[in-house]
Design a protein around this motif. Structure first.
Motif, PDB file in Angstrom:
ATOM      1  N   UNK A   1       0.852  -1.182   0.000  1.00 16.82           N
ATOM      2  CA  UNK A   1       0.000   0.000   0.000  1.00 16.82           C
ATOM      3  C   UNK A   1       0.891   1.236   0.000  1.00 16.82           C
ATOM      4  N   UNK A   2       0.900   1.933  -1.116  1.00  9.28           N
ATOM      5  CA  UNK A   2       1.782   3.088  -1.302  1.00  9.28           C
ATOM      6  C   UNK A   2       1.027   4.366  -0.967  1.00  9.28           C
ATOM      7  N   UNK A   3       1.703   5.253  -0.234  1.00 12.83           N
ATOM      8  CA  UNK A   3       1.117   6.544   0.119  1.00 12.83           C
ATOM      9  C   UNK A   3       1.544   7.564  -0.929  1.00 12.83           C
TER      10      UNK A   3
ATOM     11  N   UNK B   1      -3.723   6.656  -0.522  1.00 14.08           N
ATOM     12  CA  UNK B   1      -3.028   5.379  -0.676  1.00 14.08           C
ATOM     13  C   UNK B   1      -3.613   4.589  -1.832  1.00 14.08           C
ATOM     14  N   UNK B   2      -2.740   3.750  -2.423  1.00 14.47           N
ATOM     15  CA  UNK B   2      -3.196   2.858  -3.472  1.00 14.47           C
ATOM     16  C   UNK B   2      -2.342   1.600  -3.444  1.00 14.47           C
ATOM     17  N   UNK B   3      -2.893   0.512  -3.921  1.00 15.01           N
ATOM     18  CA  UNK B   3      -2.195  -0.761  -3.906  1.00 15.01           C
ATOM     19  C   UNK B   3      -1.351  -0.943  -5.159  1.00 15.01           C
ATOM     20  N   UNK B   4      -0.135  -1.433  -4.953  1.00 15.36           N
ATOM     21  CA  UNK B   4       0.775  -1.733  -6.063  1.00 15.36           C
ATOM     22  C   UNK B   4       1.129  -3.216  -5.995  1.00 15.36           C
ATOM     23  N   UNK B   5       0.729  -4.025  -6.968  1.00 11.86           N
ATOM     24  CA  UNK B   5       1.102  -5.448  -6.977  1.00 11.86           C
ATOM     25  C   UNK B   5       2.621  -5.596  -7.077  1.00 11.86           C
TER      26      UNK B   5
END
Length: 385
Positions: A342-344, A350-354
């Motif tokens: 989970x990147x801020x 925040x958003x998820x990065x696989x």
């Protein structure tokens, strides 16, 4: 484990409240109060750094002996009465008297072939080759006079043998009778003497045990981890005083052994159960088969004089010089398979990065990740501690 983070958008909080058929919108002041109550997420920065994977095991700091960790045994081939024996802890090197039988010296020579016959002119074989190597190493002949690689007992060997006999104070006939010497792989550090002064020497009996003078850590490694460790792997040794010193894997056993069976009184070892990686030990249950791994300290002096001392060993089994690294706790399990972090981003959104996983560093709880859109310096969410 899936980690769920609850986030509340505090920009516009709307509460649908029916008051006399009207919708009441919360004031800006109330929105600010609610936002103030929200705790910021806990983050760490993505790093670009070297990463190593380690296998951590308990070990024993001692002195090197046989590959399986057992001591060298000194087998007596002389007959008579023991008149001089070394004390435990004494170190005897090549060409020196190891013990005396009926006041006749028995000299220590280096070699792996047990003494089993008298040696004289005309003999040949691996024991003669070891004798020739010893005589040159001790200075009783030069390599030009006697090839240290020769396996033949010729006149040059006899001449050098007479010089050795002169140094030992015994008749100089150029023939070494069985019982006048013993072969051991290196200088012997005596650990145990089972013979007694004044007792009768029995040919073929073990009278003492010992090790080399080389420092070593012995590790009983789970046999299932054998393929992950290689000779030459770097090692960190944590000593009994909690100081660390480097080392290197110097040997890896080829045979897996099991703990002694309780039914054998501790004198035997159990077998590996067929089709499993467990030990079958009869009524005592099961255990894990292990192999003996030898570790040589890079700075032997740093290991002090401890013997049979417990140490902790960290073996570096893999490394990546420039890995993109996050804490293991930053990983989020995704539905199905795969992980994300989970990147801020801007505005604390925040958003998820696989991510794809690489090397794990269990010691520091870090993991190598690769992903498009992820770079060193970015903040990722981790649980609060």
């Amino acid at each position: 484990m899936r980690r769920t983070t609850w986030t509340v958008a505090a920009a516009t909080v709307v509460a649908g409240v029916l008051v006399a058929g009207a919708v009441v919108v919360l004031s800006g002041a109330k929105q600010q109060a609610l936002a103030a109550q929200q705790s910021p997420v806990n983050t760490v920065k993505v790093e670009r750094r070297g990463l190593s994977a380690m296998v951590s095991e308990a070990g024993t700091l001692t002195y090197r002996a046989r590959a399986d960790g057992s001591p060298y045994s000194v087998i007596d081939q002389a007959s008579g009465i023991y008149t001089k024996l070394p004390a435990a802890g004494k170190v005897i090197s090549q060409g020196h008297v190891l013990y005396r039988v009926s006041d006749r010296p028995v000299v220590l020579l280096y070699g792996s072939t047990p003494a089993y016959r008298s040696l004289s002119e005309g003999a040949s074989g691996p024991d003669v080759a070891e004798l020739n190597t010893d005589l040159v190493a001790l200075g009783y002949a030069t390599a030009g006079q006697l090839s240290p690689k020769s396996a033949f007992f010729g006149p040059a060997t006899a001449t050098a043998a007479m010089k050795l006999q002169a140094a030992l104070g015994i008749p100089q006939n150029g023939t070494l009778s069985l019982g006048q010497w013993v072969f051991e792989p290196s200088a012997l550090r005596v650990t145990n003497v089972s013979a007694q002064l004044g007792a009768g020497a029995q040919a073929g009996g073990t009278l003492m045990q010992g090790t080399s003078t080389t420092r070593q850590v012995q590790v009983a490694l789970s046999a299932s981890q054998q393929t992950s460790v290689s000779v030459g792997d770097k090692v960190s040794i944590t000593l009994p005083n909690n100081r660390s010193t480097p080392g290197v894997v110097s040997s890896i056993g080829a045979v897996a052994t099991c703990p002694p069976s309780s039914g054998s009184g501790g004198s035997g070892s159990s077998t590996t159960a067929a089709g499993t990686d467990a030990c079958s030990s009869g009524s005592s249950g099961s255990g894990t088969p292990t192999i003996t791994v030898g570790v040589t300290p890079s700075d032997p002096a740093a290991t002090g004089t401890w013997d049979q001392a417990p140490v902790q060993v960290g073996i570096t089994v893999a490394s990546v010089p420039h890995a993109l690294v996050v804490p293991v706790t930053a990983l989020l399990a995704q539905s199905g398979t795969g992980y994300a972090v989970e990147v801020v981003g801007a505005g604390a959104r925040t958003h998820l990065v696989p991510v794809s996983l690489g090397l794990f560093d269990d010691a520091d709880a870090l993991v190598q990740v690769t992903a498009s859109g992820l770079a060193a310096g970015q903040d990722v969410v981790v649980p609060r501690t």
